[in-house]
Scaffold this motif. Structure first.
Motif, PDB file in Angstrom:
ATOM      1  N   LEU A   5       0.815  -1.215   0.000  1.00 22.82           N
ATOM      2  CA  LEU A   5       0.000   0.000   0.000  1.00 22.82           C
ATOM      3  C   LEU A   5       0.841   1.253   0.000  1.00 22.82           C
ATOM      4  CD1 LEU A   5      -2.784   1.233   0.208  1.00 22.82           C
ATOM      5  CD2 LEU A   5      -2.706   0.904   2.662  1.00 22.82           C
ATOM      6  N   THR A  82      -3.574  -2.371  -5.466  1.00 27.56           N
ATOM      7  CA  THR A  82      -4.018  -1.456  -4.412  1.00 27.56           C
ATOM      8  C   THR A  82      -4.342  -0.072  -4.965  1.00 27.56           C
ATOM      9  OG1 THR A  82      -2.492  -2.618  -2.949  1.00 27.56           O
ATOM     10  CG2 THR A  82      -3.470  -0.603  -2.111  1.00 27.56           C
ATOM     11  N   LEU A  86      -7.869   1.926  -4.509  1.00 28.23           N
ATOM     12  CA  LEU A  86      -7.937   3.249  -3.887  1.00 28.23           C
ATOM     13  C   LEU A  86      -8.612   4.261  -4.801  1.00 28.23           C
ATOM     14  CD1 LEU A  86      -4.361   3.483  -2.324  1.00 28.23           C
ATOM     15  CD2 LEU A  86      -6.497   3.586  -1.050  1.00 28.23           C
ATOM     16  N   LEU A 109      -6.244  -0.853   4.764  1.00 29.67           N
ATOM     17  CA  LEU A 109      -7.424  -0.349   4.066  1.00 29.67           C
ATOM     18  C   LEU A 109      -8.606  -0.247   5.026  1.00 29.67           C
ATOM     19  CD1 LEU A 109      -7.040  -2.442   0.794  1.00 29.67           C
ATOM     20  CD2 LEU A 109      -6.741   0.034   0.991  1.00 29.67           C
ATOM     21  N   GLN A 112      -8.462   2.813   7.216  1.00 33.98           N
ATOM     22  CA  GLN A 112      -8.734   4.056   6.497  1.00 33.98           C
ATOM     23  C   GLN A 112     -10.191   4.170   6.053  1.00 33.98           C
ATOM     24  OE1 GLN A 112      -5.687   4.940   3.471  1.00 33.98           O
ATOM     25  NE2 GLN A 112      -4.317   3.564   4.561  1.00 33.98           N
ATOM     26  N   LEU A 114     -11.963   2.176   4.038  1.00 33.17           N
ATOM     27  CA  LEU A 114     -12.130   1.941   2.608  1.00 33.17           C
ATOM     28  C   LEU A 114     -12.807   0.610   2.281  1.00 33.17           C
ATOM     29  CD1 LEU A 114      -8.610   3.225   1.488  1.00 33.17           C
ATOM     30  CD2 LEU A 114     -10.792   4.447   1.378  1.00 33.17           C
ATOM     31  N   PRO A 274     -14.539  -3.876  -1.227  1.00 34.74           N
ATOM     32  CA  PRO A 274     -14.309  -2.428  -1.296  1.00 34.74           C
ATOM     33  C   PRO A 274     -15.569  -1.649  -0.897  1.00 34.74           C
ATOM     34  CG  PRO A 274     -13.517  -3.525  -3.286  1.00 34.74           C
ATOM     35  CD  PRO A 274     -14.309  -4.543  -2.518  1.00 34.74           C
TER      36      PRO A 274
END
Length: 359
Positions: A5, A82, A86, A109, A112, A114, A274
């Motif tokens: 990442l 990644t 993102l 992830l 954050q 996500l 995701p």
């Protein structure tokens, strides 16, 4: 297989501009069939994985059976990326439903915001290794960064520990190590005498000092999983840190290579969804199906990566468990990588590691 990442965050903006035209045509399975004809109105699920032999194994063991059971067309996109993930989430234009990602990156992830939370009323987690289960991630496979060697160069005795890997006098020949601090620093500390239960938090300076001792013998710092078995097969390296599944595949294809599970470093990948995935409800059903012991065992029978559902081990033969490093004897000598530690510290340590490489 593993994209970090921290190395891709700076490229997220650039990759966003590429999402619309990325990757060409994805690898696509045929969809559920009845009487030889594809269902015209089948639902679609986009699954992202690493590609190669692992993707082929998953196709047979997981994707095709899921298609048949649920009337779903599984579209497989490879490799895991990644930066693209993102860019999709940040732009609100998510095209992926389920992603197979490195566990430490998956945890980052998650931190954050996500990812979508996993629905454990659907997904059964009770028999999955607890350290691989969070609200947003669940481990799907185990693999090892272990010592691998050329069997012609070492027909009898071979390095069985990282200290022996470092011993180029007793075990002569070029070495190859992973160009990544995760796993590499653990092997360096083990070689320097640190006990596996005392590895964390990592003494990074001590690890780099240990690497100094072998740096001149490193023929190649590899960054792709296919490299170590190739280097070993051509004898460009006598011994290498390698992913066990890559080595066993090369061995099955006739290469004179072998895995050593002594002090093998246990790593994992995890399923994630995701945030704002277009088919997130169906994604929950897919993960639930993929985590069942039957599917996990079928996958491990096709490729030498171990299941995370402990009940799947009961469905595997002793021969397969031996190849996977899952016998009681081999498990007792292995080292479990602390993925939470790496999720919290990768960026800082990776910077220091890369600075050391340039010296």
């Amino acid at each position: 297989m593993i994209k970090r990442l921290s190395l891709l965050l700076t490229m997220a903006g650039f990759l966003f501009s590429l999402v619309a035209c990325s990757g060409g045509s994805p690898t696509t399975s045929e969809g559920s069939k009845e009487d030889g004809t594809a269902k015209k109105e089948s639902k679609q699920l986009v699954v992202v994985d690493w590609g190669g032999t692992s993707s082929k194994a998953a196709q047979k063991a997981v994707y095709e059976p899921f298609e048949k059971k649920y009337g779903v067309n599984v579209v497989v996109v490879s490799p895991t990326d990644t930066g693209k993930l993102l860019a999709m989430v940040e732009s609100g234009n998510v095209e992926w439903d389920v992603v197979n990602h490195d566990t430490d990156v998956a945890l980052r992830l998650e931190s954050q915001g996500l990812l979508e939370p996993l629905d454990y009323s659907i997904i059964k987690k009770d028999d999955v290794y607890p350290h691989l289960v969070t609200d947003y991630t669940i481990g799907l496979q185990l693999y090892f960064t272990n010592i691998a060697y050329n069997t012609e160069l070492f027909p009898g005795d071979h390095p069985k520990t990282w200290a022996e890997f470092w011993d180029t006098e007793k075990y002569p020949g070029s070495r190859s190590l992973y160009k990544n601090p995760m796993g590499t620093l653990e092997s360096a500390l083990l070689a320097d005498g640190v006990k596996k239960e005392e590895l964390y938090p990592l003494d990074v300076d001590r690890a780099l000092n240990s690497l100094d001792k072998i740096k001149g013998n490193i023929k190649t710092w590899w960054d792709a999983g296919a490299q170590p078995p190739q280097l070993l097969a051509t004898k460009e390296a006598a011994v290498a840190a390698a992913w066990n599944g890559r080595v066993s595949t090369a061995k099955a294809e006739g290469s004179k290579v072998e895995n050593e599970f002594g002090e093998a470093l246990m790593m994992s990948t995890s399923w994630i969804i995701p945030k704002d995935a277009p088919n997130k409800d169906l994604a929950q059903e897919f993960i639930a199906f993929a985590m069942e012991p039957e599917q996990q065992a079928a996958y491990s029978n096709l490729i030498d990566y171990a299941p995370t559902n402990m009940k799947a081990l009961d469905l595997l033969s002793e021969e397969v468990k031996e190849r996977l490093g899952q016998t009681e004897e081999k498990l007792s000598n292995q080292v479990v990588i602390d993925v939470k530690y790496w999720a919290d510290n990768f960026e800082e340590i990776n910077k220091k590691f890369n600075e050391w490489l340039l010296k």
